[in-house]
Design an enzyme around this catalytic site. Sequence first.
Site, PDB file in Angstrom:
ATOM      1  N   THR A  25       0.895  -1.327  -0.248  1.00 14.61           N
ATOM      2  CA  THR A  25      -0.083   0.386  -0.428  1.00 14.61           C
ATOM      3  C   THR A  25       0.824   1.562   0.036  1.00 14.61           C
ATOM      4  OG1 THR A  25      -1.604  -0.963   1.129  1.00 14.61           O
ATOM      5  CG2 THR A  25      -1.417   1.166   1.553  1.00 14.61           C
ATOM      6  N   GLN A  97      -4.427  -7.548  -7.060  1.00 13.65           N
ATOM      7  CA  GLN A  97      -4.406  -7.544  -5.925  1.00 13.65           C
ATOM      8  C   GLN A  97      -6.232  -7.520  -5.770  1.00 13.65           C
ATOM      9  OE1 GLN A  97      -3.266  -6.950  -1.869  1.00 13.65           O
ATOM     10  NE2 GLN A  97      -2.627  -8.909  -1.238  1.00 13.65           N
ATOM     11  N   HIS A 177      -7.595 -11.285  -2.433  1.00 10.33           N
ATOM     12  CA  HIS A 177      -6.990 -11.212  -0.497  1.00 10.33           C
ATOM     13  C   HIS A 177      -7.715 -11.217   0.004  1.00 10.33           C
ATOM     14  CE1 HIS A 177      -4.480  -9.375   2.437  1.00 10.33           C
ATOM     15  NE2 HIS A 177      -4.611  -7.357   2.328  1.00 10.33           N
ATOM     16  N   ASN A 180      -4.794 -10.899   6.295  1.00 15.02           N
ATOM     17  CA  ASN A 180      -3.879  -9.628   6.317  1.00 15.02           C
ATOM     18  C   ASN A 180      -5.107  -8.312   7.517  1.00 15.02           C
ATOM     19  OD1 ASN A 180      -1.489 -10.225   6.347  1.00 15.02           O
ATOM     20  ND2 ASN A 180      -1.559  -8.501   4.620  1.00 15.02           N
ATOM     21  N   TYR A 182      -8.692  -8.562   7.074  1.00 18.29           N
ATOM     22  CA  TYR A 182     -10.065  -7.619   5.950  1.00 18.29           C
ATOM     23  C   TYR A 182     -10.711  -8.364   5.489  1.00 18.29           C
ATOM     24  CZ  TYR A 182      -5.902  -4.215   5.148  1.00 18.29           C
ATOM     25  OH  TYR A 182      -4.851  -3.190   6.151  1.00 18.29           O
ATOM     26  N   ARG A 229      -3.489 -14.968  -1.757  1.00 14.81           N
ATOM     27  CA  ARG A 229      -2.982 -14.222  -0.431  1.00 14.81           C
ATOM     28  C   ARG A 229      -3.516 -15.237   0.788  1.00 14.81           C
ATOM     29  NH1 ARG A 229       0.514  -9.190   1.581  1.00 14.81           N
ATOM     30  NH2 ARG A 229       2.566 -10.532   1.483  1.00 14.81           N
ATOM     31  N   ASN A 237      -4.201  -6.402  12.125  1.00 17.88           N
ATOM     32  CA  ASN A 237      -5.611  -5.726  12.078  1.00 17.88           C
ATOM     33  C   ASN A 237      -6.219  -6.383  12.968  1.00 17.88           C
ATOM     34  OD1 ASN A 237      -5.241  -3.403  10.224  1.00 17.88           O
ATOM     35  ND2 ASN A 237      -5.891  -4.418   8.433  1.00 17.88           N
ATOM     36  N   GLY A 324       8.842  -7.356   0.019  1.00 17.70           N
ATOM     37  CA  GLY A 324       7.881  -6.660  -0.057  1.00 17.70           C
ATOM     38  C   GLY A 324       9.153  -5.088   0.204  1.00 17.70           C
TER      39      GLY A 324
HETATM   40  C1  PHB Z   1      -2.592  -0.941   4.519  1.00 16.93           C
HETATM   41  O1  PHB Z   1      -2.432  -0.249   4.008  1.00 16.93           O
HETATM   42  O2  PHB Z   1      -1.293  -0.675   6.053  1.00 16.93           O
HETATM   43  C2  PHB Z   1      -2.083  -2.741   4.360  1.00 16.93           C
HETATM   44  C3  PHB Z   1      -2.680  -3.293   3.005  1.00 16.93           C
HETATM   45  C4  PHB Z   1      -2.515  -4.399   2.794  1.00 16.93           C
HETATM   46  C5  PHB Z   1      -1.987  -4.906   3.497  1.00 16.93           C
HETATM   47  C6  PHB Z   1      -2.023  -5.074   4.435  1.00 16.93           C
HETATM   48  C7  PHB Z   1      -1.408  -3.778   5.238  1.00 16.93           C
HETATM   49  O3  PHB Z   1      -2.327  -6.484   3.285  1.00 16.93           O
END
Ligand code: PHB
Length: 366
Positions: A25, A97, A177, A180, A182, A229, A237, A324
């Site tokens: 991001t 993604q 996605h 993480n 979401y 993923r 989160n 990353g």
């Molecule tokens: C973030 O924007 O902090 C972020 C976005 C996607 C991810 C992890 C972190 O998978």
Amino acid sequence: MSTLFEPVAVGDLQLANRVVMAPLTRNRAPGAVPTPLMATYYSQRATAGLLVTEATPVSHQGQGYADVPGLYAPEQIAGWQIVTKSVHDAGGKIVVQLWHVGRVSHNDLQPGGGAPVAPSAIRAQTKTVLIVDGVPTFVDTSEPRALALDELPGIVKDFRQAALNAVEAGFDGVEIHAANGYLIDQFLKTGSNHRTDAYGGSIEDRARLLIEVVKAVTDAIGGGRTGIRLSPVTPANDVVDADPQPLFDHVVRQLAPMNLAYLHLIEGATGGPREIADRPFDYAALRAAYRAAGGKAAWMVNNGYDLSLAEQALKDGADLVAFGKSFIANPDLVERLRRGGPFNTPDRNTFYGGGEQGYTDYPALA
Ligand code: PHB
């Protein structure tokens, strides 16, 4: 023995090497529209075997951070067309993604200032990013509302349409996605999913939304252009599952017959330690379960890899390694890995928001 620098077939894609740029991001798309500067940024990194874009909302409702690019409106598709063309002109491959943040959002980012949506009305103890007086600023997420049962088909449809939009935008494929903390991960895990309908409770029911999304996307564009993923134990989160090994065992067994291009595993805590003391997880057993169920997709690993860890992962049976932060600072990361360095150091202060600085101005080797 395969090495990082050898070509590999991944689903329908022929990749020049096994080095993948992980999704990152960067919050540089005002109004959710991709910019020409983003085309420069991605094409600078096109020597990666595969680029995965920053997470990209499939709908306005799926947005949780300021200035992230979407893939649900014509001007967004047009913006991405410039990005994919410049990556292809540079000889690269790029997938987008597809993202729905669920509860990790803020009223100010939602359609009509509404509440973010979630499996259950449980607020995430985490931050999101708003632009306050022109400055990216971390703020608490807003109180979410639980999605009604009859809203879920619409979310599946949004993923399907975004996958079709991805093809129109010139992407080589998509990555779903499901990691993480979401939306899809919120459904998977017991800490965030307290539903009592067909989408909560048992492992099968918590995985239902994920499987429906993967089916819809692969029906639309083909499994050979679809990756996913997963992050079994990340605390990112504010997600947690009471028993992640059987949960993800079920998920990968369900995915096995779906002929995906790749499975992308975040090992440990996203952007943090690869081992979490109170959240053990056996990734080798997960891969074995997937293979035993007939799954043939490439196995992509991620989190804190350097050259020697990456080479070891390939020896141990991984097919692809995603990098990353090192890709933020090193546009020519593949060449630098090949030479054993040197590596530029990423500047955290320019990760989120801003312009060229800390984005397209990291130097390549002479
Ligand atoms: C973030 O924007 O902090 C972020 C976005 C996607 C991810 C992890 C972190 O998978």
